[in-house]
Design a protein around this motif. Structure first.
Motif, PDB file in Angstrom:
ATOM      1  N   PRO A  48      -6.700 -27.320   7.662  1.00  0.00           N
ATOM      2  CA  PRO A  48      -5.687 -26.372   8.154  1.00  0.00           C
ATOM      3  C   PRO A  48      -4.407 -26.343   7.325  1.00  0.00           C
ATOM      4  O   PRO A  48      -3.845 -25.268   7.089  1.00  0.00           O
ATOM      5  N   GLN A  49      -3.902 -27.502   6.874  1.00  0.00           N
ATOM      6  CA  GLN A  49      -2.653 -27.500   6.100  1.00  0.00           C
ATOM      7  C   GLN A  49      -2.836 -26.869   4.729  1.00  0.00           C
ATOM      8  O   GLN A  49      -1.967 -26.132   4.249  1.00  0.00           O
ATOM      9  N   ILE A  50      -3.951 -27.173   4.085  1.00  0.00           N
ATOM     10  CA  ILE A  50      -4.206 -26.546   2.781  1.00  0.00           C
ATOM     11  C   ILE A  50      -4.346 -25.044   2.952  1.00  0.00           C
ATOM     12  O   ILE A  50      -3.791 -24.262   2.174  1.00  0.00           O
ATOM     13  N   ARG A  51      -5.045 -24.625   3.998  1.00  0.00           N
ATOM     14  CA  ARG A  51      -5.213 -23.184   4.258  1.00  0.00           C
ATOM     15  C   ARG A  51      -3.855 -22.528   4.547  1.00  0.00           C
ATOM     16  O   ARG A  51      -3.586 -21.415   4.102  1.00  0.00           O
ATOM     17  N   GLN A  52      -3.000 -23.235   5.292  1.00  0.00           N
ATOM     18  CA  GLN A  52      -1.722 -22.647   5.664  1.00  0.00           C
ATOM     19  C   GLN A  52      -0.835 -22.384   4.457  1.00  0.00           C
ATOM     20  O   GLN A  52      -0.229 -21.320   4.337  1.00  0.00           O
ATOM     21  N   TRP A  53      -0.741 -23.352   3.535  1.00  0.00           N
ATOM     22  CA  TRP A  53       0.236 -23.240   2.454  1.00  0.00           C
ATOM     23  C   TRP A  53      -0.342 -22.737   1.138  1.00  0.00           C
ATOM     24  O   TRP A  53       0.403 -22.309   0.260  1.00  0.00           O
ATOM     25  N   ASN A  54      -1.661 -22.777   0.973  1.00  0.00           N
ATOM     26  CA  ASN A  54      -2.258 -22.369  -0.304  1.00  0.00           C
ATOM     27  C   ASN A  54      -3.104 -21.112  -0.207  1.00  0.00           C
ATOM     28  O   ASN A  54      -3.575 -20.615  -1.215  1.00  0.00           O
ATOM     29  N   ARG A  55      -3.348 -20.640   0.977  1.00  0.00           N
ATOM     30  CA  ARG A  55      -4.023 -19.363   1.234  1.00  0.00           C
ATOM     31  C   ARG A  55      -5.417 -19.244   0.617  1.00  0.00           C
ATOM     32  O   ARG A  55      -5.790 -18.184   0.123  1.00  0.00           O
ATOM     33  N   PRO A  56      -6.247 -20.293   0.626  1.00  0.00           N
ATOM     34  CA  PRO A  56      -7.570 -20.161   0.007  1.00  0.00           C
ATOM     35  C   PRO A  56      -8.572 -19.484   0.937  1.00  0.00           C
ATOM     36  O   PRO A  56      -8.594 -19.730   2.142  1.00  0.00           O
ATOM     37  N   ALA A  57      -9.395 -18.633   0.383  1.00  0.00           N
ATOM     38  CA  ALA A  57     -10.498 -18.039   1.140  1.00  0.00           C
ATOM     39  C   ALA A  57     -11.674 -19.009   1.118  1.00  0.00           C
ATOM     40  O   ALA A  57     -11.864 -19.736   0.148  1.00  0.00           O
ATOM     41  N   PRO A  58     -12.482 -19.054   2.181  1.00  0.00           N
ATOM     42  CA  PRO A  58     -13.648 -19.947   2.175  1.00  0.00           C
ATOM     43  C   PRO A  58     -14.631 -19.563   1.067  1.00  0.00           C
ATOM     44  O   PRO A  58     -14.909 -18.384   0.842  1.00  0.00           O
ATOM     45  N   LEU A  59     -15.130 -20.566   0.350  1.00  0.00           N
ATOM     46  CA  LEU A  59     -16.115 -20.356  -0.704  1.00  0.00           C
ATOM     47  C   LEU A  59     -17.265 -21.337  -0.519  1.00  0.00           C
ATOM     48  O   LEU A  59     -17.084 -22.415   0.057  1.00  0.00           O
ATOM     49  N   SER A  60     -18.414 -20.977  -1.045  1.00  0.00           N
ATOM     50  CA  SER A  60     -19.580 -21.855  -1.018  1.00  0.00           C
ATOM     51  C   SER A  60     -19.484 -22.873  -2.158  1.00  0.00           C
ATOM     52  O   SER A  60     -18.648 -22.735  -3.064  1.00  0.00           O
ATOM     53  N   VAL A  61     -20.356 -23.866  -2.137  1.00  0.00           N
ATOM     54  CA  VAL A  61     -20.405 -24.843  -3.226  1.00  0.00           C
ATOM     55  C   VAL A  61     -20.659 -24.133  -4.551  1.00  0.00           C
ATOM     56  O   VAL A  61     -19.997 -24.409  -5.563  1.00  0.00           O
ATOM     57  N   ALA A  62     -21.586 -23.180  -4.559  1.00  0.00           N
ATOM     58  CA  ALA A  62     -21.895 -22.461  -5.805  1.00  0.00           C
ATOM     59  C   ALA A  62     -20.682 -21.684  -6.307  1.00  0.00           C
ATOM     60  O   ALA A  62     -20.402 -21.646  -7.507  1.00  0.00           O
ATOM     61  N   GLU A  63     -19.941 -21.077  -5.388  1.00  0.00           N
ATOM     62  CA  GLU A  63     -18.742 -20.332  -5.792  1.00  0.00           C
ATOM     63  C   GLU A  63     -17.663 -21.275  -6.321  1.00  0.00           C
ATOM     64  O   GLU A  63     -16.950 -20.947  -7.275  1.00  0.00           O
ATOM     65  N   GLU A  64     -17.557 -22.454  -5.704  1.00  0.00           N
ATOM     66  CA  GLU A  64     -16.587 -23.430  -6.199  1.00  0.00           C
ATOM     67  C   GLU A  64     -16.990 -23.938  -7.585  1.00  0.00           C
ATOM     68  O   GLU A  64     -16.131 -24.187  -8.434  1.00  0.00           O
ATOM     69  N   GLU A  65     -18.269 -24.108  -7.842  1.00  0.00           N
ATOM     70  CA  GLU A  65     -18.733 -24.500  -9.177  1.00  0.00           C
ATOM     71  C   GLU A  65     -18.318 -23.449 -10.205  1.00  0.00           C
ATOM     72  O   GLU A  65     -17.867 -23.792 -11.303  1.00  0.00           O
ATOM     73  N   GLN A  66     -18.450 -22.181  -9.840  1.00  0.00           N
ATOM     74  CA  GLN A  66     -18.013 -21.108 -10.739  1.00  0.00           C
ATOM     75  C   GLN A  66     -16.500 -21.168 -10.957  1.00  0.00           C
ATOM     76  O   GLN A  66     -16.006 -20.940 -12.066  1.00  0.00           O
ATOM     77  N   ARG A  67     -15.778 -21.498  -9.901  1.00  0.00           N
ATOM     78  CA  ARG A  67     -14.316 -21.591 -10.004  1.00  0.00           C
ATOM     79  C   ARG A  67     -13.909 -22.727 -10.944  1.00  0.00           C
ATOM     80  O   ARG A  67     -12.975 -22.581 -11.738  1.00  0.00           O
ATOM     81  N   ILE A  68     -14.616 -23.841 -10.880  1.00  0.00           N
ATOM     82  CA  ILE A  68     -14.331 -24.948 -11.793  1.00  0.00           C
ATOM     83  C   ILE A  68     -14.571 -24.505 -13.239  1.00  0.00           C
ATOM     84  O   ILE A  68     -13.789 -24.830 -14.134  1.00  0.00           O
ATOM     85  N   GLY A  69     -15.631 -23.735 -13.467  1.00  0.00           N
ATOM     86  CA  GLY A  69     -15.866 -23.175 -14.797  1.00  0.00           C
ATOM     87  C   GLY A  69     -14.748 -22.237 -15.229  1.00  0.00           C
ATOM     88  O   GLY A  69     -14.343 -22.227 -16.403  1.00  0.00           O
ATOM     89  N   LYS A  70     -14.221 -21.480 -14.278  1.00  0.00           N
ATOM     90  CA  LYS A  70     -13.103 -20.575 -14.580  1.00  0.00           C
ATOM     91  C   LYS A  70     -11.866 -21.375 -14.982  1.00  0.00           C
ATOM     92  O   LYS A  70     -11.125 -20.973 -15.888  1.00  0.00           O
ATOM     93  N   TRP A  71     -11.638 -22.535 -14.338  1.00  0.00           N
ATOM     94  CA  TRP A  71     -10.489 -23.360 -14.710  1.00  0.00           C
ATOM     95  C   TRP A  71     -10.609 -23.840 -16.156  1.00  0.00           C
ATOM     96  O   TRP A  71      -9.617 -23.889 -16.872  1.00  0.00           O
ATOM     97  N   ALA A  72     -11.822 -24.185 -16.570  1.00  0.00           N
ATOM     98  CA  ALA A  72     -12.016 -24.605 -17.974  1.00  0.00           C
ATOM     99  C   ALA A  72     -11.701 -23.452 -18.921  1.00  0.00           C
ATOM    100  O   ALA A  72     -11.092 -23.646 -19.979  1.00  0.00           O
ATOM    101  N   ARG A  73     -12.073 -22.230 -18.548  1.00  0.00           N
ATOM    102  CA  ARG A  73     -11.762 -21.059 -19.383  1.00  0.00           C
ATOM    103  C   ARG A  73     -10.255 -20.792 -19.411  1.00  0.00           C
ATOM    104  O   ARG A  73      -9.702 -20.422 -20.442  1.00  0.00           O
ATOM    105  N   ARG A  74      -9.587 -21.003 -18.272  1.00  0.00           N
ATOM    106  CA  ARG A  74      -8.138 -20.778 -18.231  1.00  0.00           C
ATOM    107  C   ARG A  74      -7.406 -21.777 -19.129  1.00  0.00           C
ATOM    108  O   ARG A  74      -6.376 -21.456 -19.711  1.00  0.00           O
ATOM    109  N   TRP A  75      -7.960 -22.994 -19.261  1.00  0.00           N
ATOM    110  CA  TRP A  75      -7.394 -23.948 -20.225  1.00  0.00           C
ATOM    111  C   TRP A  75      -7.532 -23.394 -21.633  1.00  0.00           C
ATOM    112  O   TRP A  75      -6.573 -23.368 -22.400  1.00  0.00           O
TER     113      TRP A  75
END
Length: 198
Positions: A48-75
């Protein structure tokens, strides 16, 4: 002429670095996220606290894996660096700290963070903010790093103050949360500011 002003940090400096592992004084470390960490991100989005202050939408494990890949690209794109706050030696992630909105040309970026419940109240957010800001200013070469938070989030205000970020003012109606628009405090550290003891 404004075109005569050189870039604060040359393009390619971040991209040519390997994202470092950074030790924290309390024994944890900041390390790049791995696809195996995706379930911890799913867990964080349910808090609840992370949702309140960081506004994340729920994602699946597979979607989070894609997001981690996106972070590497943003680097590689020199736009952001996102680290897991984790047990040493590649251990389990207990939080996230990042340097977002990186502008090498202008020498600026923004610290962001969250911690899972078991890691809260132990000074870890302050340690992570201090360590990453030190890296951003001293190793990457940025001139200014800011930290913003809702004025309704006094815990983040304490983190900013303890991490040596000077309060600069209030940005009115700056960020939309689930309960409406929030004013935000703006804090910053710049080259030459004293490093706080943690």
């Amino acid at each position: 002429m404004i075109n005569d002003i050189p870039d604060v940090v040359p393009a390619g400096r971040m991209r040519d670095m390997v994202q470092p592992v950074l030790a924290l004084p309390g024994g944890l470390e900041l390390r790049p996220w791995r696809t195996a960490d995706a379930p911890r991100l799913v867990e964080a989005r349910r808090d609840p606290q992370i949702r309140q202050w960081n506004r994340p939408a729920p994602l699946s494990v597979a979607e989070e894996e894609q997001r981690i890949g996106k972070w590497a690209r943003r680097w590689r794109d020199e736009a952001a660096g996102i680290w897991a706050v984790a047990e040493p030696g590649g251990g389990e992630a207990v939080g996230l700290v990042g340097l977002g909105d990186v502008q090498l040309r202008h020498g600026s970026g923004e610290i962001l963070y969250w911690l899972l419940p078991a890691a809260r109240g132990r000074g870890i957010a302050v340690e992570a903010a201090v360590r990453l800001t030190g890296w951003a200013l001293d190793d990457l070469g940025l001139h200014r790093v800011r930290l913003t938070h809702s004025t309704a989030n006094p815990a983040s205000c304490r983190v900013a103050e303890k991490a040596g970020f000077a309060y600069e003012g209030t940005m009115r109606s700056a960020l939309l949360h689930a309960d409406g628009w929030h004013d935000e405090h703006l804090h910053a550290r710049v080259q030459g500011d004293a490093l706080p003891a943690v």
